[in-house]
Motif scaffolding. Structure first.
Motif, short mmCIF file in Angstrom:
data_model
loop_
_atom_site.label_atom_id
_atom_site.label_comp_id
_atom_site.label_asym_id
_atom_site.label_seq_id
_atom_site.Cartn_x
_atom_site.Cartn_y
_atom_site.Cartn_z
N LEU A 170 0.17 -6.90 -38.86
CA LEU A 170 1.42 -7.61 -38.61
C LEU A 170 2.40 -6.65 -37.97
CD1 LEU A 170 0.26 -8.70 -41.62
CD2 LEU A 170 2.11 -10.31 -41.21
N SER A 171 3.06 -7.12 -36.92
CA SER A 171 4.09 -6.29 -36.31
C SER A 171 5.45 -6.76 -36.80
CB SER A 171 4.00 -6.35 -34.79
OG SER A 171 4.39 -7.61 -34.30
N TYR A 172 6.32 -5.82 -37.06
CA TYR A 172 7.67 -6.14 -37.52
C TYR A 172 8.63 -5.11 -36.93
CZ TYR A 172 7.60 -2.18 -40.75
OH TYR A 172 7.56 -0.91 -41.28
N SER A 173 9.90 -5.39 -37.03
CA SER A 173 10.91 -4.51 -36.42
C SER A 173 11.82 -3.90 -37.47
CB SER A 173 11.76 -5.29 -35.42
OG SER A 173 10.99 -5.68 -34.30
N ASP A 174 12.16 -2.65 -37.25
CA ASP A 174 13.24 -1.97 -37.94
C ASP A 174 14.10 -1.32 -36.85
OD1 ASP A 174 13.69 -2.18 -40.75
OD2 ASP A 174 11.71 -1.35 -41.12
N ALA A 175 14.79 -0.26 -37.18
CA ALA A 175 15.64 0.40 -36.20
C ALA A 175 15.56 1.90 -36.39
CB ALA A 175 17.09 -0.07 -36.33
N GLN A 176 15.97 2.64 -35.36
CA GLN A 176 15.97 4.09 -35.44
C GLN A 176 17.27 4.64 -34.88
OE1 GLN A 176 13.37 5.09 -31.39
NE2 GLN A 176 12.73 5.91 -33.36
N VAL A 177 17.54 5.92 -35.22
CA VAL A 177 18.80 6.55 -34.84
C VAL A 177 18.57 8.05 -34.75
CG1 VAL A 177 19.52 6.81 -37.27
CG2 VAL A 177 21.25 6.74 -35.46
N ASP A 178 19.30 8.70 -33.85
CA ASP A 178 19.38 10.16 -33.88
C ASP A 178 20.38 10.49 -34.97
OD1 ASP A 178 20.00 12.85 -33.55
OD2 ASP A 178 19.70 12.79 -31.39
N ASP A 179 19.87 10.85 -36.14
CA ASP A 179 20.72 10.97 -37.32
C ASP A 179 21.84 11.99 -37.17
OD1 ASP A 179 18.89 13.04 -37.32
OD2 ASP A 179 17.97 12.52 -39.23
N ALA A 180 21.52 13.17 -36.61
CA ALA A 180 22.55 14.20 -36.47
C ALA A 180 23.63 13.78 -35.48
CB ALA A 180 21.91 15.51 -36.02
N ARG A 181 23.24 13.17 -34.38
CA ARG A 181 24.22 12.71 -33.40
C ARG A 181 25.12 11.66 -34.03
NH1 ARG A 181 26.53 12.89 -29.37
NH2 ARG A 181 25.46 14.84 -28.93
N TYR A 182 24.56 10.78 -34.82
CA TYR A 182 25.37 9.74 -35.45
C TYR A 182 26.42 10.36 -36.37
CZ TYR A 182 26.49 5.27 -37.63
OH TYR A 182 27.14 4.14 -38.07
N VAL A 183 26.02 11.37 -37.15
CA VAL A 183 26.98 12.00 -38.05
C VAL A 183 28.13 12.61 -37.27
CG1 VAL A 183 27.33 13.84 -39.74
CG2 VAL A 183 25.28 12.43 -39.86
N ALA A 184 27.82 13.33 -36.19
CA ALA A 184 28.87 13.94 -35.39
C ALA A 184 29.82 12.88 -34.82
CB ALA A 184 28.26 14.77 -34.26
N MET A 185 29.28 11.77 -34.35
CA MET A 185 30.11 10.70 -33.82
C MET A 185 30.94 10.04 -34.93
SD MET A 185 29.73 10.53 -30.51
CE MET A 185 29.78 8.94 -29.67
N LEU A 186 30.37 9.95 -36.13
CA LEU A 186 31.09 9.35 -37.25
C LEU A 186 32.27 10.23 -37.66
CD1 LEU A 186 30.81 6.81 -39.03
CD2 LEU A 186 29.52 8.19 -40.66
N VAL A 187 32.08 11.55 -37.68
CA VAL A 187 33.18 12.46 -37.99
C VAL A 187 34.27 12.35 -36.93
CG1 VAL A 187 33.85 14.87 -38.27
CG2 VAL A 187 31.69 14.07 -39.24
N ARG A 188 33.86 12.30 -35.66
CA ARG A 188 34.85 12.15 -34.60
C ARG A 188 35.62 10.83 -34.75
NH1 ARG A 188 32.55 12.73 -28.74
NH2 ARG A 188 34.79 12.45 -28.30
N THR A 189 34.93 9.79 -35.18
CA THR A 189 35.60 8.50 -35.38
C THR A 189 36.64 8.61 -36.48
OG1 THR A 189 33.56 7.37 -34.70
CG2 THR A 189 35.24 6.05 -35.81
N ALA A 190 36.26 9.26 -37.60
CA ALA A 190 37.22 9.46 -38.69
C ALA A 190 38.42 10.27 -38.21
CB ALA A 190 36.53 10.15 -39.86
N ALA A 191 38.16 11.32 -37.42
CA ALA A 191 39.25 12.15 -36.89
C ALA A 191 40.14 11.35 -35.95
CB ALA A 191 38.68 13.37 -36.18
N SER A 192 39.56 10.42 -35.20
CA SER A 192 40.35 9.63 -34.27
C SER A 192 41.32 8.71 -34.99
CB SER A 192 39.43 8.80 -33.35
OG SER A 192 38.88 7.68 -34.03
N TYR A 193 41.02 8.38 -36.25
CA TYR A 193 41.93 7.57 -37.06
C TYR A 193 42.89 8.43 -37.88
CZ TYR A 193 39.54 3.20 -35.98
OH TYR A 193 39.04 2.10 -35.31
N GLY A 194 42.77 9.76 -37.76
CA GLY A 194 43.74 10.64 -38.42
C GLY A 194 43.19 11.52 -39.51
#
Length: 582
Positions: free
Chosen positions: A170-194
């Motif tokens: 059976l074929s099914y779908s999940d998702a993938q992410v560059d985990d380290a890049r996501y963390v860096a972007m998430l920190v930048r997002t938090a910083a952009s809000y102050g």
């Protein structure tokens, strides 16, 4: 809104604010992994004054060494943990559709069957439940329904598998992410809000008034300066270091965290042909074979680890275990010579339920061991937002004022807004900047709508459009941008986390290191001696990792890995010119 940059000047400004004796934060988050970054974003978007400190690099630990999957966890269905699976699948949909469509993307897997009839019905029922759970969160799942794959179709679409091993699947779908890049972007997002975010800041003690925690003592590892940070609530989101930080409080922990080591192999995509990733059952857990650009990721193991937490080491035995298991199903077996890269990470599991790490809880807990301190631990990468929300809920309950509810299910990560429109216009963008369309797709998939900032760099300095030596997938502009906008302070920050050159290149980044160091020097004002030191230390890291992967035991591998030197405050104290990061 504050700056979207995390360069040298922004870091200095954050540290100055954090250390201001007249400034008290509402919430200070300790730990710059996925949960800590998520907690900082959750707190600051509720209107709370927020600080975030990390003793090493953003995403340095577990959050950069995962299986790179955003998934519900098929195996938890068998454990009847339906609530965990549903929660993770709803989060998967949010990440794919709303929060980070530029960083999280669907990936198709095959769940093979070895016998017709009952096994196919059993697995199919689980897949149906998996798909239904994904559609219960009020947002489209972003992936198609599962489907059955017969033996003939399997032979056609996965010709790299050995004939006769499987009877379809059976074929099914999940998702993938560059985990380290996501963390860096998430920190930048938090910083952009102050949020005031600073990496390479180590917490060395807690400030207390009576039994209440009112802040921390911290050390800037770039200058060796010690300062105090005052906060009404402190959140411990340090993952596998939770117990260590708790010990600084001097109170008995409400729960403990146990580390489980998982390793992954990186092999070229052409080593076997398949339209699917694979989910294979082993005697202990599951084995994933995950499409990863021009590579496959093969993992993972699940073993107890009680040695150095910063640099868990993969052994020859770990590598051979994965190769032996995956070769059972491949037409052309893989050997050690096919392995481009290896990485090892530690899962922070809640201890107590079992002696086997593979059976420890993947759920999370939030506790308040003493007034003023919140602990959050456990969980899985996919559900980081829920963990962060629960931690800030606990902190908010202890504040005197009324705090708004979490809104992070509606807050997009930087680069998400306008991403789909940019993707649709990628051919026009390529022509406008005179860049090959595949380069535009690469940049959009890593930076989203912020890709124009890198293209502007290339327009100003065309040589930055050239790929790095030995790492054709990455451009010089990405190194410059990592230092000027993404908080990279050392060479391995760029080669191991802002890019994945350390695991994707055959030489583990040895060829790219001198060029990348020179590019960083232009941003951070490094001297010639500093450039040579950064390159030398990175090459020593590569040598130590290779040596550790020849050892048979964890203890021997740990000793080999720790031969590589760590950055020292004396070296880091060299004055930098923040203006050059503008």
């Amino acid at each position: 809104m504050s700056s979207q940059k995390l360069g040298a000047r922004e870091r200095e400004t954050a540290i100055a604010t954090l250390g201001d004796p007249d400034h008290e934060l509402d919430v200070l988050v300790i730990g710059g992994g996925i949960t800590g970054a998520g907690a900082a974003l959750d707190a600051v978007t509720r209107g709370l004054s927020t600080g975030l400190v990390e003793s090493r690099d953003w995403g340095f630990g577990t959050s950069s060494r995962s299986s790179k999957l955003v998934h519900g966890g098929i195996r938890y269905l068998e454990q009847m943990n339906f609530s965990l699976v549903r929660e993770a699948l709803v989060e998967r949909g949010l990440l794919l559709q709303r929060i980070a469509p530029h960083l999280v993307r669907p990936v198709r897997f095959l769940y093979p069957v070895t016998a017709p009839g009952i096994e196919r019905l059993y697995v199919g029922a689980g897949m149906l439940l998996y798909d239904l759970f994904a559609r219960t969160g009020g947002i489209a799942p972003g992936v198609p329904w599962h489907r059955h794959v017969g033996r003939r179709r399997l032979a056609r679409e996965a010709p790299g598998l050995r004939r006769g091993v499987f009877r379809g699947g059976l074929s099914y779908s999940d998702a993938q992410v560059d985990d380290a890049r996501y963390v860096a972007m998430l920190v930048r997002t938090a910083a952009s809000y102050g949020a005031h975010a600073a990496n390479r800041v180590r917490v060395e003690g807690f400030l207390k008034v009576g039994e209440r925690v009112v802040g921390v003592t911290a050390r800037d590892l770039m200058t060796d300066a010690v300062f105090e940070i005052r906060a009404k609530q402190v959140v411990n989101a340090t993952g596998v270091w939770t117990n260590d930080l708790q010990a600084l409080v001097g109170e008995r922990a409400t729960f403990s965290v146990r580390a489980s080591k998982g390793i992954h192999l990186v092999v070229p995509r052409d080593r076997f042909r398949s339209k699917y990733g694979l989910l294979l059952r082993t005697e202990k857990s599951v084995l994933f074979v995950i499409p990863w650009g021009r590579h496959w990721l093969i993992g993972t193991t699940d073993t107890d680890w009680e040695l150095d937490k910063a640099h868990p080491a993969a052994t020859a035995a770990d590598i051979d275990y994965l190769l032996e298991r995956v070769n059972r199903v491949l037409k052309t077996p893989l050997s050690r010579a096919d392995v481009e890269g290896v990485f090892a990470g530690l899962r922070p599991l809640l201890a107590g339920e079992s002696d086997e790490t593979s059976k420890l809880s993947r759920e999370h807990l939030v506790a308040q061991p003493v007034p003023g301190l919140v602990m959050v631990a456990g969980g899985k990468w996919t559900t980081y937002r829920v963990m962060a929300k629960d931690a800030i809920d606990a902190a908010a309950d202890a504040l005197d004022e009324r705090v708004p509810a979490s809104i992070t299910d509606e807050v997009s990560v930087l680069g998400a807004e306008g991403y789909r429109a940019a993707w649709n216009r990628r051919s026009r963008i390529a022509r406008a900047f005179e860049v090959h369309p595949t380069r535009i797709e690469h940049l959009l998939g890593r930076y989203g709508s912020l890709a124009h900032e890198l293209l502007d760099l290339i327009r100003e300095r065309p040589e930055l459009g050239d790929p790095l030596p030995g790492a054709d997938d990455y451009l010089g502009a990405e190194v410059v941008y990592a230092a000027s906008h993404e908080g990279a302070l050392h060479l391995d920050d760029v080669l191991a986390r802002r890019t994945r050159i350390s695991i994707e290149a055959w030489d583990r980044g040895a060829s790219a290191a001198p060029v990348a160091a020179e590019l960083m020097a232009g941003v951070l004002g490094w001297s010639r001696a500093r450039v040579e030191s950064e390159v030398s230390r990175y090459l020593a890291r590569v040598e130590a990792e290779r040596a550790s992967q020849l050892e048979l035991t964890d203890e021997a591998a740990d000793r080999a890995r720790l031969r590589a030197p760590e950055p020292s405050p004396d070296q880091d104290a060299e004055p930098e010119d923040p203006a050059r990061s503008q």
